[in-house]
Design an enzyme around this catalytic site. Structure first.
Site, mmCIF file in Angstrom:
data_model
loop_
_atom_site.group_PDB
_atom_site.id
_atom_site.type_symbol
_atom_site.label_atom_id
_atom_site.label_comp_id
_atom_site.label_asym_id
_atom_site.label_seq_id
_atom_site.Cartn_x
_atom_site.Cartn_y
_atom_site.Cartn_z
ATOM 1 N N LYS A 191 -24.841 -6.504 7.384
ATOM 2 C CA LYS A 191 -25.775 -7.359 6.650
ATOM 3 C C LYS A 191 -27.050 -6.601 6.268
ATOM 4 C CE LYS A 191 -23.089 -10.935 7.220
ATOM 5 N NZ LYS A 191 -22.288 -11.427 6.090
ATOM 6 N N TYR A 249 -25.725 -7.902 19.168
ATOM 7 C CA TYR A 249 -24.645 -8.709 18.596
ATOM 8 C C TYR A 249 -24.518 -8.552 17.081
ATOM 9 C CZ TYR A 249 -21.273 -12.523 18.789
ATOM 10 O OH TYR A 249 -20.114 -13.263 18.746
ATOM 11 N N SER A 298 -21.621 -19.611 5.140
ATOM 12 C CA SER A 298 -20.828 -19.547 6.374
ATOM 13 C C SER A 298 -20.092 -20.873 6.580
ATOM 14 C CB SER A 298 -21.700 -19.316 7.590
ATOM 15 O OG SER A 298 -22.812 -18.583 7.250
ATOM 16 N N ARG A 316 -26.519 -14.047 14.661
ATOM 17 C CA ARG A 316 -27.642 -13.496 13.907
ATOM 18 C C ARG A 316 -28.882 -14.351 14.155
ATOM 19 N NH1 ARG A 316 -27.541 -14.454 9.143
ATOM 20 N NH2 ARG A 316 -25.583 -15.571 8.838
ATOM 21 N N HIS A 372 -22.672 -11.336 -1.186
ATOM 22 C CA HIS A 372 -21.983 -11.888 -0.011
ATOM 23 C C HIS A 372 -20.690 -12.540 -0.509
ATOM 24 C CE1 HIS A 372 -22.399 -14.683 3.753
ATOM 25 N NE2 HIS A 372 -21.663 -13.628 4.006
ATOM 26 N N ARG A 382 -16.061 -13.784 17.914
ATOM 27 C CA ARG A 382 -15.630 -12.934 16.790
ATOM 28 C C ARG A 382 -14.508 -11.991 17.162
ATOM 29 N NH1 ARG A 382 -18.729 -13.330 11.799
ATOM 30 N NH2 ARG A 382 -20.417 -14.757 12.304
ATOM 31 N N CYS A 402 -17.225 -21.927 5.496
ATOM 32 C CA CYS A 402 -16.529 -22.537 4.364
ATOM 33 C C CYS A 402 -15.163 -21.904 4.150
ATOM 34 C CB CYS A 402 -17.353 -22.404 3.098
ATOM 35 S SG CYS A 402 -18.837 -23.408 3.103
ATOM 36 N N ASP A 444 -15.969 -10.164 3.030
ATOM 37 C CA ASP A 444 -17.344 -10.607 3.289
ATOM 38 C C ASP A 444 -18.373 -10.093 2.281
ATOM 39 O OD1 ASP A 444 -19.170 -12.083 4.899
ATOM 40 O OD2 ASP A 444 -19.857 -10.230 5.823
HETATM 41 C C1 OXD Z 1 -22.058 -14.037 8.361
HETATM 42 C C2 OXD Z 1 -21.032 -13.071 8.790
HETATM 43 O O1 OXD Z 1 -22.837 -14.509 9.190
HETATM 44 O O2 OXD Z 1 -20.273 -12.608 7.939
HETATM 45 O O3 OXD Z 1 -22.106 -14.335 7.163
HETATM 46 O O4 OXD Z 1 -20.994 -12.730 9.986
HETATM 47 MN MN MN Z 2 -20.827 -13.056 5.954
#
Ligand code: OXD
Ligand code: MN
Length: 598
Positions: free
Chosen positions: A217, A208, A259, A69, A237, A380, A261, A288
């Site tokens: 998102k 991507y 992220s 991102r 989130h 991913r 964690c 997520d």
């Molecule tokens: C993020 C994802 O970046 O879930 O939080 O991909």
């Molecule tokens: Mn996420």
């Protein structure tokens, strides 16, 4: 296809602007998926994996400049700058649209424009939102089919008048006649732009993940958070996890973590053996994103708006996350992982020792001593959620599941105990608003710096973050049965730099205390920061070598550390001061007062 007049007009307008060679209306069928994956193989975007080892799976390698991102290229374009707030990039909508129209003009030349109808949330859910993504990327089309309900059923749901969100996407790589294509087309100039007052998303230049799969998102967090504020719900989130005790009681929790964690690991947690033997189980609703809405009885209910996982591969292994490993055994798209010589995938952490030879994420020869990672750190897997062995039977329940606890957490080597409970809702909102993760020396050169990531929404809140906190505080009036709010920290370290808590499966022990607190079946210990567990009430059966002394260390509330914490929160509060709700300022004052009396 649809007869929705607005959608027909929009597709016509975008076709005239982007000048594709062809237009394809997606029906989401198996035949369409098979045709598009074959096309991606023919173009070199997809490498089919060994069908004996990974049936129905493909590997994609992105351009090295298009691997994550792009937060600095992500914009919230509201009429007034203050509506986007100090933590979002902003530009006036008219100016941004003029700039982007020039970018999109002719951007699909030589390509097919795909019209992708998608539904975030169960199709028959009152919480679901429908979007239509126009994209020139077949990779996006096949990924959207895994990540959301996609295809003809969505047109049926919409009819000719249903509400829908236009989402425009182009990789920004036109093909004038005679120009050969590349395996991962994209553009160096990227824009991920949200117009929440339309509402609409325009995304240019990247193919991507969250930049391009616009349901995730962009719609389910940034636009949905704006809509949720108007309609008195929350788009967060958060993972959603079900915990089922041996007496047949089920309790659902929602948990927000920044992220890196271990959110997917917690969402798919396998309880320790002693728990499994006693009859405890966990189930996954989402890994997520959670949409949380009070029902007619005033109970907060959650749905997962997605139908797939877009999970980080490195670190995922049979010991860290056996459920994820099972979920990605078939029908999965891998992006930027390494390829084994027998047509399977590999990434750092999958096995204890790496294979002797691999092809790395950029297609280069790789050996363990070559000094480069084999998989990209943000590589991913895109996999259907229903393939996860712990998927909850109610995960597609249109009403969602009832939420008893909200958990906030971060990666904090110091200060934060393993678990504590807020005194009340407003205090819990304060805890979420100030949460963060400590940076490591390797990343920044500064140990102990906290990057604040309020409710793990810093990159995803579609409006002013201070207004977002006010909305959280106001939600208290809409929820009769308020979930209890907790903070956890699996990452506390001792002076020797070693973790004080084993984490992974053993996090179940913390979850047990949390749900017992929600049920009112266990006492707590009142500290200056909130309620913590007594050792006697903390289930450590089967946790070899973990003593009362270890527990005291991981639970310690050290006033000097908390004084530094309160001071460091001041930086965030100063940045967002204009719209920061006074309740949060007072909560910080109250904590300071308790600290000064300690
Ligand atoms: C993020 C994802 O970046 O879930 O939080 O991909
Ligand atoms: Mn996420």
């Amino acid at each position: 296809m649809t007869n929705h007049p607005e959608i027909l007009a929009w597709v016509e307008e975008i076709t005239a602007l982007c000048t594709p060679d062809a237009v394809h209306w997606c029906d989401g069928s198996d035949a369409e998926y098979a045709a598009l994956t074959s096309l991606l193989v023919a173009r070199g975007t997809f490498i089919p994996l060994n069908p004996e080892k990974r049936p129905g799976c493909f590997l994609a390698r992105s351009a090295p400049s298009d691997v994550a991102r792009v937060e600095d290229r992500t914009f919230i374009c509201t009429k007034r700058r203050n509506e986007a707030g100090p933590t979002n990039n902003w530009m006036p909508p008219a100016e941004m649209k003029a700039r982007l129209r020039a970018k999109f003009a002719g951007s699909m030349q030589g390509r097919t424009l795909y019209v992708v109808p998608f539904c975030m949330g169960p199709l028959d859910s009152p919480l679901a939102l429908v979007g239509v993504e126009i994209t020139d990327s077949p990779y996006v089309v096949v990924s959207m089919r895994t990540m959301a309900h996609m295809g003809a059923r969505v047109w049926n749901k919409l009819g000719t008048t249903g509400r829908w969100l236009p989402c425009l996407h182009s990789v920004g790589h036109p093909l004038p006649p005679g120009t050969p294509d590349v395996s991962w087309p994209c553009n160096e100039d990227k824009y991920i732009v949200h117009f929440p007052q339309d509402p609409a998303v325009w995304s240019f230049g990247s193919g991507y993940g969250g930049n391009a799969l616009l349901g995730k998102k962009c719609v389910a967090l940034r636009l949905a958070s704006w809509i949720a504020r108007e309609e008195a719900w929350l788009a967060e989130h958060m993972l959603i996890l079900g915990i089922h005790d041996p007496d047949g009681n089920s309790t659902y929790v929602a948990a927000a973590f920044p992220s890196a964690c271990g959110k997917t690991n917690l969402a798919m947690l396998v309880p320790p053996e002693s728990y499994r033997k006693a009859g405890w189980r966990t189930t996954l609703v989402g890994d997520d994103i959670a949409w949380l809405r009070p029902d007619s009885e005033g109970r907060l209910r959650a749905i997962n708006p997605e139908t797939g996982f877009f999970g980080v591969a490195p670190g995922t292994s049979p010991s860290s996350n056996a459920n994820a490993i099972a979920a990605i055994a078939r029908n999965t798209i891998f992006t930027n992982v390494a390829l084994t010589d027998d047509g399977d995938v590999w990434w750092e952490g999958l096995t204890d020792s790496p294979p002797a030879h691999l092809t790395d994420w950029q297609g280069k020869d790789w050996s363990p001593d070559c000094g480069r990672p084999a998989a990209h750190a943000n590589s991913r897997f895109t996999a259907p959620a229903e393939q996860c062995p712990s998927i909850d039977p109610a995960w597609q329940n249109p009403e969602g599941v009832p939420i008893s606890a909200i958990i906030f957490g971060g990666r904090r080597p110091g200060t934060m105990p393993l678990v504590y409970q807020s005194f009340n809702w407003a205090h819990g909102v304060y805890i979420g608003s100030t949460m963060g993760s400590e940076t490591t020396a390797a990343a920044t050169g500064a140990i102990g710096q906290v990057r604040r990531d309020p409710m793990a929404m810093l990159p995803f809140c579609g409006y002013d973050v201070g207004e977002y906190f006010s909305h959280w505080l106001e939600m208290r009036r809409h929820i009769r049965h308020l979930p209890r709010i907790f903070h956890v920290n699996w990452f506390r370290k001792g002076p020797d730099g070693k973790f004080l808590w084993p984490g992974f499966s053993d996090n179940m022990r913390v979850l047990e205390w949390i749900i017992r607190r929600c049920r009112g079946t266990v006492a707590g210990h009142e500290t200056i920061i909130g309620w913590t567990p007594h050792w006697e009430d903390f289930n450590h059966e089967g946790l070899e070598g973990f003593t009362r002394d270890d527990f005291n260390k991981v639970m310690a509330v050290i006033p000097a550390e908390w004084r530094a914490e309160v001071l460091s929160q001041g930086e965030l509060f100063l940045k967002i001061y204009d719209s920061l709700p006074k309740e949060l300022v007072y909560q910080r004052e109250l904590l300071s007062a308790r600290l000064s009396l300690d």
